[in-house]
Design an enzyme around this catalytic site. Structure first.
Site, PDB file in Angstrom:
ATOM      1  N   ASP A  46       0.837  -1.203   0.000  1.00  0.00           N
ATOM      2  CA  ASP A  46       0.000   0.000   0.000  1.00  0.00           C
ATOM      3  C   ASP A  46       0.871   1.251   0.000  1.00  0.00           C
ATOM      4  O   ASP A  46       0.661   2.191  -0.776  1.00  0.00           O
ATOM      5  CB  ASP A  46      -0.894   0.024   1.246  1.00  0.00           C
ATOM      6  CG  ASP A  46      -1.861  -1.133   1.338  1.00  0.00           C
ATOM      7  OD1 ASP A  46      -3.044  -0.944   1.043  1.00  0.00           O
ATOM      8  OD2 ASP A  46      -1.431  -2.234   1.725  1.00  0.00           O
ATOM      9  N   THR A 115      -7.053  -4.442   0.556  1.00  0.00           N
ATOM     10  CA  THR A 115      -5.865  -4.853   1.315  1.00  0.00           C
ATOM     11  C   THR A 115      -6.133  -6.109   2.149  1.00  0.00           C
ATOM     12  O   THR A 115      -5.285  -6.998   2.235  1.00  0.00           O
ATOM     13  CB  THR A 115      -5.390  -3.708   2.230  1.00  0.00           C
ATOM     14  OG1 THR A 115      -5.082  -2.570   1.434  1.00  0.00           O
ATOM     15  CG2 THR A 115      -4.148  -4.121   3.009  1.00  0.00           C
TER      16      THR A 115
END
Length: 291
Positions: A46, A115
């Site tokens: 990320d 995620t």
């Protein structure tokens, strides 16, 4: 002034580079996972993907307004790379392109949407999202799937130009397949589903992944009636859907505003459709607060 097709070209290029970073982290096996909050994981993928995207766009257009999911401080231009600005030369005519003042543009970035799915090995749900809003309206966007056919795929769209990078299979007339969250069920969601009366409910992760399912014709509507998503989750998908004539609103039928001063959470949920029946879904959901 900024040529919109150049910004979309750069976004495609950077989304694909971010996808390579995400695949590299997956292959390394070292996600460096930590929790930003309750049920809100973050990995080094990320962070690294957003550094690349933000740093590169900032390097190319220093005053362009960028809003990303990850709260990263400092000058990120050191992470920036040169980007390709002419990928769309043959796809966008000069007549349909736009020259837009930079101060009218906001770019919404989710470097790794899904995620939680990424950490669980559900890679098909993972996307990189770059949405481009002009005067607060989702106007262009890129939805990149890093793990599609191993090397990834970029879906992109511009309102007034069209949407590209995928094959749509038109669903049968009258079909009512709803796609919604796999990991955030709520009583309100179940009430919404009872009002809509779907033939089938698909429960999957990732906002970008759900938008792709509607674009491809796997589902007819993406419905999530509760808080949970944010503007960076839906701006890119909305732009691509709108480029095909679809609609994206909250569950009350109110359009989203993507200006820099907007609130980031989508407190009244998300309703995304592509078959010209968006108003019907809004009407079906009108009783959600009284059920």
């Amino acid at each position: 002034m900024l040529q919109l097709s150049s910004l979309v070209s750069a976004s495609i290029d950077l989304a694909e580079k971010a996808g390579a970073i995400i695949r590299g982290v997956m292959m390394s096996g070292d996600l460096k996972l930590h929790m930003k909050g309750v049920d809100d994981p973050q990995t080094i993928a990320d962070i690294s993907a957003q550094r690349l995207i933000v740093g590169s766009l900032r390097k190319q257009w220093p005053t362009l307004k960028l809003i990303g999911e990850e709260d990263l401080e400092g000058d990120l231009t050191e992470y920036g790379v040169e980007t390709c600005l002419d990928l769309l030369t043959n796809a966008v005519s000069s007549a349909s392109d736009q020259q837009v003042p930079l101060d009218q543009i906001v770019v919404w970035i989710d470097p790794l949407d899904g995620t939680k799915e990424f950490t669980l090995g559900r890679y098909d749900a993972v996307t990189t999202l770059i949405g481009i809003a002009v005067n607060g309206v989702a106007t262009a966007g890129v939805v990149h799937q890093p793990f599609w056919n191993e090397k990834g795929r970029s879906i992109w769209g511009m309102v007034g130009v069209g949407a590209f990078g995928f094959d749509r299979v038109e669903p049968p007339a009258g079909r009512n397949v709803v796609i919604t969250t796999a990991s955030h069920p709520t009583p309100r969601l179940e009430r919404a589903l009872s009002l809509v009366g779907p033939d089938q409910v698909l429960r999957v992760g990732g906002a970008g992944n759900k938008a792709v399912a509607v674009l491809e014709g796997t589902a007819d509507v993406y419905l999530y009636p509760s808080p949970g998503t944010k503007k960076w989750d839906i701006c890119a998908g909305e732009a691509v859907v709108r480029a095909l004539g679809g609609s994206v609103t909250d569950v009350y039928g109110k359009a989203f505003y993507y200006g820099a001063d907007t609130i980031k959470p989508n407190d009244n949920g998300v309703l995304l459709s592509l078959r010209g029946d968006h108003d019907r879904y809004v009407q079906l959901l009108a009783g959600i607060d009284s059920v």
